[in-house]
Design an enzyme around this catalytic site. Structure first.
Site, short mmCIF file in Angstrom:
data_model
loop_
_atom_site.label_atom_id
_atom_site.label_comp_id
_atom_site.label_asym_id
_atom_site.label_seq_id
_atom_site.Cartn_x
_atom_site.Cartn_y
_atom_site.Cartn_z
N HIS A 134 46.27 36.36 38.96
CA HIS A 134 45.71 35.55 40.04
C HIS A 134 44.19 35.47 40.03
O HIS A 134 43.54 35.41 41.08
CB HIS A 134 46.19 36.06 41.40
CG HIS A 134 46.23 34.97 42.44
ND1 HIS A 134 46.47 35.19 43.77
CD2 HIS A 134 46.02 33.63 42.33
CE1 HIS A 134 46.43 34.06 44.44
NE2 HIS A 134 46.16 33.09 43.58
N CYS A 145 44.43 37.38 48.29
CA CYS A 145 44.67 37.93 46.95
C CYS A 145 43.49 37.85 45.98
O CYS A 145 42.96 38.87 45.54
CB CYS A 145 45.87 37.22 46.32
SG CYS A 145 47.39 37.34 47.27
#
Length: 568
Positions: A146, A90
């Site tokens: 994130h 990610c």
């Protein structure tokens, strides 16, 4: 892309060719040039939509049993990117999208940014929304960030977004928006701009909630003014949760994780349809560019499928880094085509800034290229290589060595690079099986075991011709040692430009219990002042002792020309 693409394939040397032109230095993107006869209003709406953990197979037009009619239609009417690469996890993918730089140039080479780490995307990197704001764009982000949040300066609203609605962490419950990083480290993770969005804690499934927010943004924005809308859906990342009605079409899927995953993807497909309808309803569609991309490969243990590609999320095999991607826009010149030119997630940064007639400073060393003409018109891609990564921290390959790397590169280090049609991996590239779709599990274990290959002992270098062998079944490293050496040299060149890895230890102050039960910035100004105060106290002690001795010039900080002024 029609004839230009066929010509391009003919330019790739075959498997038996041992010659490979390697540029002398790592390639960089030149600053995008303003496009002639293109007004800013023409490129008013840019809507990158990012799925999370969607496998390469997990879209209808790649043969999936999962129904994705919206994605299939948008891709068919646009340009399918069939040689498109991202990162295997990610944080790196998101960092490269928003900066146009490889992770070796931002310090994010290793793993992800974890909730308890005092780490975030380096503040000295100009982000894509910041560059678009410079030329008059409104910028909005909905979904998963994130990219770190330990300081307020790391938050999305401080990195170029006018508004932010979504989560800061890598995953969490789709309904309650809570996340436990470890026992006793649990907190709420839903934000509106810089504050916890407690008012939205209504048990709404995140995919639907994020879509509603996108609809609200579009409804309230003037379509005559440019807007950048980054939609980073949480789906289809674990935990595997979906509203019940989406399970109806997948009762035949025996594997429960695959069935839940399919339901999640169907909900996501419907969400993309609703976003597209909103673009049309509120007058944005005709001047819009929709970019769709997964952030990494699928995780078979969590329902995803990359079949027939090798490997999975978290690996540098094709299954971890080759992604579902397409561009849909009324502004494309060649619609309904397939692009097999090399495209990488870092390319969106210069491409979108160029379309917006923005400027990239010449001294900023980007790793991305402006690929709009490649996608829209079928021209050759300016990109000939991709540094997938060099991770000096990842578990070293036991049998790797400088000797195995011909004295050019330590093959114990995890790295991967693509140059033209050649791909080289060193170190431990990760789980390497070919995993058939879970829906075939009722056929028994034979097919599974027929696709398993155990890596030979002592292996730390692999070479593949991805054009001829996209499934990475034939290792050519022994057949073409000259090619291996050239790619190892290229790795070494890239490594000389790498910055130190940013991967700090866990900070106990990150515990949501200390922050009102919310995951959020914990590194506050008072922490910064502790050390100076301590130093001041120590100085005071030293000064009191010094009074008993003969004072000398320079004993105090404000001494000039032997004259000291001490402020007690």
């Amino acid at each position: 892309m029609g004839e230009p693409w066929r010509l391009n394939l003919q330019c790739f040397p075959g498997e038996g060719t041992a010659r490979l032109p390697i540029p002398p230095t790592p390639a960089r993107a030149r600053p995008p040039q303003p496009r002639s006869s293109t007004s800013r209003a023409l490129w008013a709406e840019k809507a990158p939509a990012q799925a999370d953990d969607q496998g390469f197979r997990d879209v209808g037009y790649h043969g999936s049993e999962i129904k994705t009619p919206t994605l299939d239609k948008l891709a068919a009417e646009g340009v399918k990117l069939e040689n498109y690469y991202v990162q295997p996890i990610c944080t790196p993918s998101r960092s490269q999208f928003i900066t146009g730089k490889y992770q070796i140039h931002t310090g994010l080479q290793h793993s992800i940014i974890r909730p308890t780490q005092p780490n975030c995307l380096p503040l000295d990197n100009a982000t894509l929304p910041q560059k678009l704001k410079e030329v008059g764009y409104s910028t909005h982000m909905v979904g998963k960030w994130h990219l770190g949040f330990y300081r307020k300066e790391c938050m999305p609203t401080k990195r170029g977004f006018d508004t932010f609605f979504g989560s800061l962490l890598g995953s969490g419950d789709y309904y309650t928006h809570y996340k436990c990083d470890s026992p006793g480290m649990c907190g709420y993770d839903l934000y509106e701009n810089d504050n916890a969005a407690w008012d939205y804690d209504n048990g709404i499934y995140s995919t639907q909630m994020y879509t509603q927010r996108v609809q609200q943004i579009l409804a309230s924005h003037d379509p005559r003014k440019p807007i950048f809308l980054y939609i980073a859906y949480q789906a289809v990342h674990s935990p595997l949760q979906a509203p019940g009605r989406y399970f109806e079409h997948y009762r035949s899927i025996i594997n429960i994780n695959r069935r839940r995953y399919a339901a999640m993807l169907s909900c996501l497909d419907e969400a993309i349809n609703n976003v597209t309808l909103a673009l049309k309803t509120y007058g944005f569609y005709n001047n819009s560019i929709i970019i769709y991309s997964s952030d990494n490969g699928g995780q078979p243990t969590a329902g995803g499928s990359n079949w027939p590609l090798r490997g999975s999320k978290g690996t540098y095999w094709e299954g971890g880094i080759r992604a579902v991607g397409f561009v849909h826009s009324p502004l494309l010149k060649n619609k309904g085509t397939v692009c097999k030119e090399l495209v990488h997630i870092t390319d969106w940064y210069p491409t979108l800034i160029s379309l917006a007639e923005g400027q990239i400073d010449e001294d900023i060393q980007l790793d991305g290229y402006d690929v709009w003409e490649t996608i829209s018109e079928g021209l050759r891609s300016p990109r000939v290589d991709i540094l997938h990564n060099i991770d000096p921290i990842y578990t070293k390959a036991k049998n790797g060595s400088w000797a195995a790397g011909y004295g050019i590169w330590n093959t114990a280090i995890q790295s991967a690079i693509r140059v033209q049609h050649w791909k080289l991996l060193t170190g431990n590239p990760g789980y390497s099986d070919w995993v058939p779709p879970q829906s075939f599990s009722n056929l028994g274990p034979n097919r599974w075991h027929n696709e398993r290959i155990t890596l030979s002992t002592g292996k730390s270098v692999w070479l593949f011709n991805i054009t001829a062998d996209p499934y990475e079944r034939v290792d050519l490293s022994h057949r073409y040692p000259g090619i291996v050496k050239q790619l190892l040299r290229r790795l070494s060149q890239f490594n000389k430009t790498a910055v130190p890895v940013r991967y700090p230890p866990k900070d106990p102050r990150s515990n949501p219990r200390l922050n009102g039960g919310v995951w959020g910035p914990w590194y506050k100004e008072e922490y910064k002042k502790k050390k100076p105060n301590k130093n001041k106290a120590e100085k005071k002690k030293k000064k009191s002792k010094t009074k008993k001795k003969q004072q000398k010039a320079g004993s105090f900080p404000n001494c000039r020309s032997g004259v000291c002024h001490h402020r007690g």
